[in-house]
Design a protein around this motif. Structure first.
Motif, PDB file in Angstrom:
ATOM      1  N   LYS A   1     -10.803  -5.244  -1.725  1.00 16.93           N
ATOM      2  CA  LYS A   1     -10.013  -4.843  -0.562  1.00 16.93           C
ATOM      3  C   LYS A   1     -10.812  -4.926   0.727  1.00 16.93           C
ATOM      4  O   LYS A   1     -12.016  -5.150   0.712  1.00 16.93           O
ATOM      5  CB  LYS A   1      -9.461  -3.452  -0.799  1.00 16.93           C
ATOM      6  CG  LYS A   1      -8.452  -3.495  -1.952  1.00 16.93           C
ATOM      7  CD  LYS A   1      -7.649  -2.255  -2.124  1.00 16.93           C
ATOM      8  CE  LYS A   1      -6.627  -2.474  -3.237  1.00 16.93           C
ATOM      9  NZ  LYS A   1      -5.963  -1.224  -3.610  1.00 16.93           N
TER      10      LYS A   1
ATOM     11  N   SER B   1     -12.664  -1.357   0.820  1.00 13.34           N
ATOM     12  CA  SER B   1     -13.160  -0.707  -0.403  1.00 13.34           C
ATOM     13  C   SER B   1     -13.452  -1.760  -1.470  1.00 13.34           C
ATOM     14  O   SER B   1     -13.060  -2.914  -1.339  1.00 13.34           O
ATOM     15  CB  SER B   1     -12.134   0.295  -0.943  1.00 13.34           C
ATOM     16  OG  SER B   1     -11.155  -0.370  -1.723  1.00 13.34           O
ATOM     17  N   GLY B   2     -14.114  -1.314  -2.539  1.00 12.78           N
ATOM     18  CA  GLY B   2     -14.483  -2.227  -3.622  1.00 12.78           C
ATOM     19  C   GLY B   2     -13.441  -2.295  -4.728  1.00 12.78           C
ATOM     20  O   GLY B   2     -13.740  -2.734  -5.842  1.00 12.78           O
ATOM     21  N   ALA B   3     -12.184  -1.870  -4.439  1.00 12.80           N
ATOM     22  CA  ALA B   3     -11.130  -1.971  -5.447  1.00 12.80           C
ATOM     23  C   ALA B   3     -10.600  -3.402  -5.507  1.00 12.80           C
ATOM     24  O   ALA B   3     -10.600  -4.111  -4.507  1.00 12.80           O
ATOM     25  CB  ALA B   3      -9.993  -0.998  -5.121  1.00 12.80           C
TER      26      ALA B   3
ATOM     27  N   ASN C   1      -1.210   1.768  -9.404  1.00 14.39           N
ATOM     28  CA  ASN C   1      -2.287   2.683  -8.991  1.00 14.39           C
ATOM     29  C   ASN C   1      -3.606   2.537  -9.753  1.00 14.39           C
ATOM     30  O   ASN C   1      -4.514   3.342  -9.547  1.00 14.39           O
ATOM     31  CB  ASN C   1      -1.812   4.142  -9.047  1.00 14.39           C
ATOM     32  CG  ASN C   1      -0.772   4.421  -7.969  1.00 14.39           C
ATOM     33  OD1 ASN C   1      -1.038   4.175  -6.797  1.00 14.39           O
ATOM     34  ND2 ASN C   1       0.393   4.875  -8.360  1.00 14.39           N
ATOM     35  N   THR C   2      -3.707   1.516 -10.609  1.00 12.72           N
ATOM     36  CA  THR C   2      -4.972   1.330 -11.322  1.00 12.72           C
ATOM     37  C   THR C   2      -6.005   0.628 -10.440  1.00 12.72           C
ATOM     38  O   THR C   2      -7.170   0.539 -10.787  1.00 12.72           O
ATOM     39  CB  THR C   2      -4.781   0.508 -12.613  1.00 12.72           C
ATOM     40  OG1 THR C   2      -4.139  -0.727 -12.262  1.00 12.72           O
ATOM     41  CG2 THR C   2      -3.936   1.254 -13.624  1.00 12.72           C
TER      42      THR C   2
ATOM     43  N   ALA D   1      -6.288   1.429  -7.044  1.00 13.94           N
ATOM     44  CA  ALA D   1      -6.305   2.204  -5.803  1.00 13.94           C
ATOM     45  C   ALA D   1      -7.420   3.239  -5.939  1.00 13.94           C
ATOM     46  O   ALA D   1      -7.299   4.188  -6.716  1.00 13.94           O
ATOM     47  CB  ALA D   1      -4.961   2.882  -5.592  1.00 13.94           C
ATOM     48  N   CYS D   2      -8.504   3.024  -5.210  1.00 11.05           N
ATOM     49  CA  CYS D   2      -9.654   3.916  -5.335  1.00 11.05           C
ATOM     50  C   CYS D   2      -9.593   5.033  -4.286  1.00 11.05           C
ATOM     51  O   CYS D   2      -8.639   5.106  -3.503  1.00 11.05           O
ATOM     52  CB  CYS D   2     -10.945   3.126  -5.224  1.00 11.05           C
ATOM     53  SG  CYS D   2     -11.270   2.546  -3.553  1.00 11.05           S
ATOM     54  N   ALA D   3     -10.596   5.866  -4.263  1.00 13.40           N
ATOM     55  CA  ALA D   3     -10.595   7.025  -3.362  1.00 13.40           C
ATOM     56  C   ALA D   3     -10.435   6.623  -1.896  1.00 13.40           C
ATOM     57  O   ALA D   3      -9.770   7.300  -1.123  1.00 13.40           O
ATOM     58  CB  ALA D   3     -11.884   7.830  -3.568  1.00 13.40           C
TER      59      ALA D   3
ATOM     60  N   LEU E   1      -6.854   5.663  -1.266  1.00  9.30           N
ATOM     61  CA  LEU E   1      -6.001   6.847  -1.318  1.00  9.30           C
ATOM     62  C   LEU E   1      -6.200   7.759  -0.107  1.00  9.30           C
ATOM     63  O   LEU E   1      -5.448   8.707   0.095  1.00  9.30           O
ATOM     64  CB  LEU E   1      -6.312   7.661  -2.588  1.00  9.30           C
ATOM     65  CG  LEU E   1      -5.400   7.470  -3.799  1.00  9.30           C
ATOM     66  CD1 LEU E   1      -5.204   6.021  -4.132  1.00  9.30           C
ATOM     67  CD2 LEU E   1      -5.947   8.216  -4.992  1.00  9.30           C
TER      68      LEU E   1
ATOM     69  N   LEU F   1      -8.703   9.810   0.368  1.00 11.28           N
ATOM     70  CA  LEU F   1      -9.202  11.132  -0.020  1.00 11.28           C
ATOM     71  C   LEU F   1     -10.259  11.588   0.999  1.00 11.28           C
ATOM     72  O   LEU F   1     -10.915  10.770   1.627  1.00 11.28           O
ATOM     73  CB  LEU F   1      -9.804  11.075  -1.429  1.00 11.28           C
ATOM     74  CG  LEU F   1      -8.805  10.806  -2.560  1.00 11.28           C
ATOM     75  CD1 LEU F   1      -9.489  10.928  -3.915  1.00 11.28           C
ATOM     76  CD2 LEU F   1      -7.626  11.770  -2.485  1.00 11.28           C
TER      77      LEU F   1
ATOM     78  N   PRO G   1     -14.603   3.782   5.275  1.00 10.92           N
ATOM     79  CA  PRO G   1     -14.333   2.364   5.064  1.00 10.92           C
ATOM     80  C   PRO G   1     -15.589   1.522   5.324  1.00 10.92           C
ATOM     81  O   PRO G   1     -16.353   1.832   6.232  1.00 10.92           O
ATOM     82  CB  PRO G   1     -13.268   2.052   6.122  1.00 10.92           C
ATOM     83  CG  PRO G   1     -13.531   3.047   7.218  1.00 10.92           C
ATOM     84  CD  PRO G   1     -14.083   4.273   6.564  1.00 10.92           C
TER      85      PRO G   1
END
Lengths: 95, 478
Positions: free
Chosen positions: B20, B23-25, B34-35, B37-39, B42, B44, B49
């Motif tokens: 992404k 992020s590293g998702a 949602n598998t 979608a990391c913190a 989300l 959180l 970023p």
């Protein structure tokens, strides 16, 4: 720059803040005086000065395009008020 | 009253990175909800970023490809609005200082003329998640796998004057991002979609009319139909004395109409401000040079080269360069048939494209590879088979029966070029059709076609056409 009560209500709505009606005037007064205070900055000549995007004198670091995250959805969803079939559930949004 | 249509497009191209934008998702399409979608995705608390270098490189590639200015310094901003599939309550985007600005592309109009369409800007931003409205009776489901996928939003000048021009422009950008390898262009999966800003004004007026924005058009056909609907709607409103309202509308493909979106009326104030979590993005000359050096040959340049090098018409060159895969395939066929560019063009645009369309498959999945098609053309060129028989061989190759030589051998399709054998067949035909022979000799030369047909029938199409013609003429006149 004085803010009227309508503007205060609009700003509160945009930020999804519940504002008790009897506090609107007080907020309008306070916010107006904050803005007036900040207005002093307008006296500074800023011609030819690049607007500051960040207080730190540095540039954005980049990361390599590598997938580093694993699936933690079960842990995340245990925090959610409602989740089913892998989806987070929220009150019905009608488009 | 004559009206002029004014159209600008905002195209969202999903960048083909592995991870992404912040992020590293993974960005892979089609995963379980949602598998991926990391913190960070989300939103959180406590996460930050970190910008993906590849997304930056792709944006710069696009900028260079459209002769745009690539900003040495650009800034990320927060676009604030509330929606359940936007976990942070803001989208990280770029506002005042986008990475790419002031570019242009050329489109070809229906009359063959070329028109330049300005690209105001292209900026990096993150995609939102997806809302699933119909799976639960009392709730909306949220899948955040798409949240944080890098997007390049490409904003055109209001330079287009018809739905056709808008589609031509969108196709041009589509072809370009795929040539550059920065977006897979898959419109069904939403990797390439567009919003259309449409207004009308009296012909000759210099001021723009009030515009509407139609959202999320994910096919070329929908863009054309949505714009045409919107143009007619606005003209109707104006001609009946009303005023167009500036609003966001949705295109409903099933009803073929646009209608106003209800929920986002008040969301027009996004209160952009620089994102304090991200520092300015700096791009130096060395980086630009490195990216420039990686640019592939672009569609316009390739089209000109095809016209010059292979003697193709502008139309044919346009068709063959519409996608990089098509152009590569074509050039591989040329190489496999000893440089017979014209013949290769006819077959690639003809039988090959027809079969692609019919079986709705991608060039990379086509059962007939470029070297197989080249091998077939070689057999036409060396007179082993006629063009007509070649079509049969092509069908068989497409059906998976092997390469051209194997099929020609297995089906006994080799052309009869042995003049002794052909002569015997022709003698037979002449002997059994005395009436036609007489008419022919009396001057009805059109009957040659009849004899060719008979001979082809007798040889199951395997007679060498030139040889057959020559032999027939000689024997009939004799």
């Amino acid at each position: 720059m004085p803010l009227g009560s309508d503007e205060v209500k609009r700003i509160a709505h945009l930020a999804r803040l519940a504002l008790p009606p009897d506090t609107v005037d007080a907020y309008a007064r306070d916010l107006s005086s904050i803005l007036t205070f900040v207005e002093q900055l307008e006296a500074v000549d800023t011609q030819g000065i690049q607007p500051m995007a960040h207080p730190q004198e540095s540039k954005q670091r980049l990361r390599p395009d590598v997938v580093t995250e694993s699936d933690q959805s079960a842990r995340f969803q245990s925090l959610a008020p409602r989740a089913e079939m892998g989806l987070y559930l929220v009150p019905k949004v009608i488009e | 009253m004559e009206w002029e249509v004014v159209i600008g497009l905002e195209i969202h191209a999903q960048l083909a990175t592995r991870s992404k934008i912040f992020s590293g998702a993974s960005t892979a399409y089609g995963a379980e909800p949602n598998t991926q979608a990391c913190a960070v995705d989300l939103g959180l608390p406590g996460v930050l970023p970190v910008l993906n270098a590849e997304a930056v490189r792709m944006a710069v590639k696009f900028g260079l490809a459209i002769d745009a200015t690539v900003a040495s310094r650009s800034v990320f901003a927060r676009k604030n609005y509330f929606y359940p599939d936007l976990p942070k309550g803001y989208q990280i985007s770029q506002y005042e200082l986008p990475v790419v600005s002031q570019g242009a592309v050329e489109i070809e109009l229906d009359d063959g003329n070329v028109k330049t369409i300005g690209v105001t800007r292209a900026h990096l931003e993150e995609d939102a998640g997806k809302s699933v409205h119909d799976a639960f009776p009392d709730a909306t489901g949220i899948d955040l796998n798409r949240a944080g996928t890098p997007l390049l939003e490409i904003v055109s000048e209001p330079d287009m004057r018809s739905a056709r021009e808008a589609v031509a422009y969108m196709k041009k950008i589509h072809s370009l991002v795929r040539y550059l390898g920065i977006c897979d262009g898959n419109m069904q999966e939403g990797s390439f979609r567009c919003d259309a800003n449409v207004s009308v004004r009296r012909k000759g007026s210099h001021e723009f009319g009030v515009r509407t924005e139609t959202k999320n058009l994910n096919s070329f056909r929908f863009v054309e139909r949505a714009i045409n609907f919107e143009v007619e709607r606005q003209i109707d409103v104006l001609e009946s004395g009303g005023a167009v309202v500036q609003e966001t509308r949705l295109y409903d493909a099933a009803k073929d109409e646009t209608r106003p979106m209800r929920s986002k009326e008040e969301a027009n104030d996004y209160r952009y401000f620089p994102d304090p979590d991200l520092l300015p993005l700096e791009i130096d000359a060395a980086f630009l040079e490195a990216v420039q050096a990686e640019l592939p040959e672009l569609p316009d340049a390739k089209k000109r080269r095809f016209m010059g090098e292979y003697g193709l018409s502008a139309y044919d060159a346009g068709v063959l360069t519409a996608s990089r895969e098509m152009a590569d395939y074509y050039e591989a066929v040329i190489e496999a048939c000893n440089g017979e560019a014209k013949l290769a063009a006819n077959w690639v645009m003809g039988d090959f494209s027809a079969h692609l369309n019919k079986s709705a498959c991608e060039i990379g999945e086509a059962p007939v590879t470029a070297s197989m098609l080249g091998g077939l053309l070689i057999r036409i060129l060396d007179n082993t088979i006629s063009g007509k028989i070649a079509k049969e061989v092509f069908e068989a190759m497409w059906a998976g029966e092997g390469n051209a030589d194997a099929i020609i051998e297995a089906r006994g399709l080799k052309q009869i070029s042995d003049s002794g054998a052909l002569e015997a067949i022709i003698d037979d035909i002449i002997a059994s059709h005395p009436a036609q022979v007489e008419q022919y000799r009396a001057g009805k030369e059109k009957l040659i076609g009849f004899f060719v047909g008979q001979a082809m029938k007798a040889t199951q199409g395997k007679a060498n056409p030139q040889q057959l013609n020559a032999l027939l003429k000689r024997k009939l006149s004799g």
